[in-house]
Write an enzyme that holds these catalytic residues in place. Structure first.
Site, mmCIF file in Angstrom:
data_model
loop_
_atom_site.group_PDB
_atom_site.id
_atom_site.type_symbol
_atom_site.label_atom_id
_atom_site.label_comp_id
_atom_site.label_asym_id
_atom_site.label_seq_id
_atom_site.Cartn_x
_atom_site.Cartn_y
_atom_site.Cartn_z
ATOM 1 N N ASP A 239 -7.639 -4.426 -4.729
ATOM 2 C CA ASP A 239 -7.222 -3.105 -4.234
ATOM 3 C C ASP A 239 -5.834 -2.719 -4.744
ATOM 4 O O ASP A 239 -5.517 -1.543 -4.945
ATOM 5 C CB ASP A 239 -7.178 -3.078 -2.703
ATOM 6 N N ASP B 199 0.781 -1.236 0.000
ATOM 7 C CA ASP B 199 0.000 0.000 0.000
ATOM 8 C C ASP B 199 0.813 1.287 0.000
ATOM 9 O O ASP B 199 0.243 2.378 0.144
ATOM 10 C CB ASP B 199 -0.999 -0.018 1.160
HETATM 11 N N1 GLY Z 1 -7.684 -1.653 0.681
HETATM 12 C C1 GLY Z 1 -8.478 -2.099 1.762
HETATM 13 C C2 GLY Z 1 -9.913 -1.786 1.618
HETATM 14 O O1 GLY Z 1 -10.386 -1.353 0.582
HETATM 15 O O2 GLY Z 1 -10.606 -2.005 2.585
#
Ligand code: GLY
Length: 387
Positions: free
Chosen positions: A168, A110
């Protein structure tokens, strides 16, 4: 005699709505800074970032490593961009500086979210060249998670999976693409392209909805499992996962001009549009069995609006109008009293009613820092489109 009085309440224009929301955002984001300062007192030396509101009603902070740490500085950058008020630039820098060590982080995917929302926006708005090495270092760190056999960067370093990739993660590819543009190695861009192709092939179902997580064998690249983590069921359409997808594929197209990416973005949009509720705000999972008596996810509406606005600029007039109509619907509802927090409430968060992880009973029907970020981003995108 009956006198008919025609109601002549004029609908607020999107410009007026944007002005109203940014005025509210300015108040809320300054207030949020004071909330964070009061939390930071008990954590000397540690920068704190907003996360949400706990079930007991108290403010929920995070440290700089939490995947959402870039969204508050990013939100402050948008408020600065819209208002031109230097206070917000100073606040953005205050929170951004705590993220600098992430440029060397290799144990999580991330860093893309974290660094693009903060340093990426800083570079875009101020031209500060000191952001460039931070972004390139961050991209190089992220690239260490790429596996040639799989054709993807690994998402999580924890858990029961052998090589988990979540939808994601498509969002983090923007950091790699941007880094090459800024003078980083071409391999960074190539990794992002490979990741987008592999994800397109393995994460998406025949109807163009997507799985949350695909697990791979890191030795052979074979798919070993497809499932959900935060959605209702393995085969369901978790709302935020779909939102990441509709944001990410137009973004990949922006950098690559690869027609396949654009066609895929359109396919995702065509799947989603008929499934979005009339008010433009998805429930937390499109297939949640308790709909309509279930919680919404405002964050997925905001993220989807960003994606649809960008996609509207790449397609024919008929599609463009439909994508913008949906984005406008979502943005108008988000800007209503039902979703927009009143001044001085909600601990300074702008939006209410997002859902992070209903399966774990975590962050259910609460403010989430990324809902605020993408809401303001969508409004900025809208503004630029009409200008
Ligand atoms: N990237 C984690 C979420 O969307 O909860």
């Amino acid at each position: 005699m009956v006198i008919m009085v025609a109601s002549c309440t004029k609908e607020e224009t999107m410009e007026e709505l944007t002005e109203r929301v940014f005025k509210r955002a300015a108040v809320q984001m300054e207030y949020l800074d004071t909330v964070l300062d009061s939390v930071a007192v008990s954590k000397p030396g540690n920068a704190v970032y907003p996360r949400s509101i706990r079930p007991d009603g108290t403010f929920w902070e995070s440290n700089y490593k939490w995947w959402c740490s870039g969204f508050y500085p990013g939100t402050l950058w948008y408020v600065y961009e819209y208002t031109g008020n230097e206070t917000f630039k100073e606040l953005a820098l205050k929170y951004q500086s705590g993220l600098e060590p992430l440029r060397y982080r290799t144990d999580d995917h991330d860093v893309g979210f974290q660094l693009m929302c903060s340093y990426g926006n800083c570079l875009r708005l101020t031209g500060d060249q000191e952001c460039v090495p931070v972004l390139i270092d961050g991209a190089n760190s992220l690239s260490t998670r790429f596996n040639q056999e799989v054709g993807c960067t690994r998402s999580w370093s924890f858990g029961k999976w052998s090589f988990p990739v979540i939808i994601d993660n498509m969002m983090n590819m923007e950091l790699l693409l941007k880094a090459t543009e800024l003078g980083g190695d071409d391999s960074l861009k190539n990794i992002a392209i490979a990741h987008a192709h592999t994800t397109m092939k393995n994460h998406f179902r025949d109807d163009n909805s997507c799985f949350h997580l695909v697990d791979y064998d890191p030795e052979t690249g074979a798919v070993v499992g497809k499932q959900t983590v935060q959605g209702y069921a393995d085969n369901s359409a978790w709302a935020r996962g779909q939102a990441w997808a509709i944001y990410a594929y137009p973004m990949i197209y922006r950098f690559t001009k690869d027609q396949e990416m654009l066609d895929h973005a359109v396919a995702i949009a065509e799947y989603l549009l008929p499934r979005v509720p009339d008010d433009g705000i998805p429930y937390w999972d499109y297939d949640a069995p308790d709909i309509p008596d279930d919680v919404r996810d405002a964050s997925s509406a905001a993220i989807m609006a960003c994606g649809l606005i960008e996609l509207s600029t790449y397609v024919d007039a008929e599609k463009s109008a439909r994508y913008l109509a949906m984005a406008e619907k979502s943005l108008r509802t988000l800007a209503s009293d039902e979703y927009l927090a009143a001044e001085g409430e909600n601990y300074g968060f702008l939006l209410k009613h997002s859902t992070g992880n209903k399966n774990r009973d975590q962050e259910v029907d609460v403010p989430l820092t990324y809902a605020d970020y993408y809401f303001l981003e969508a409004l900025m995108r809208w503004q630029k489109l009409v200008k």
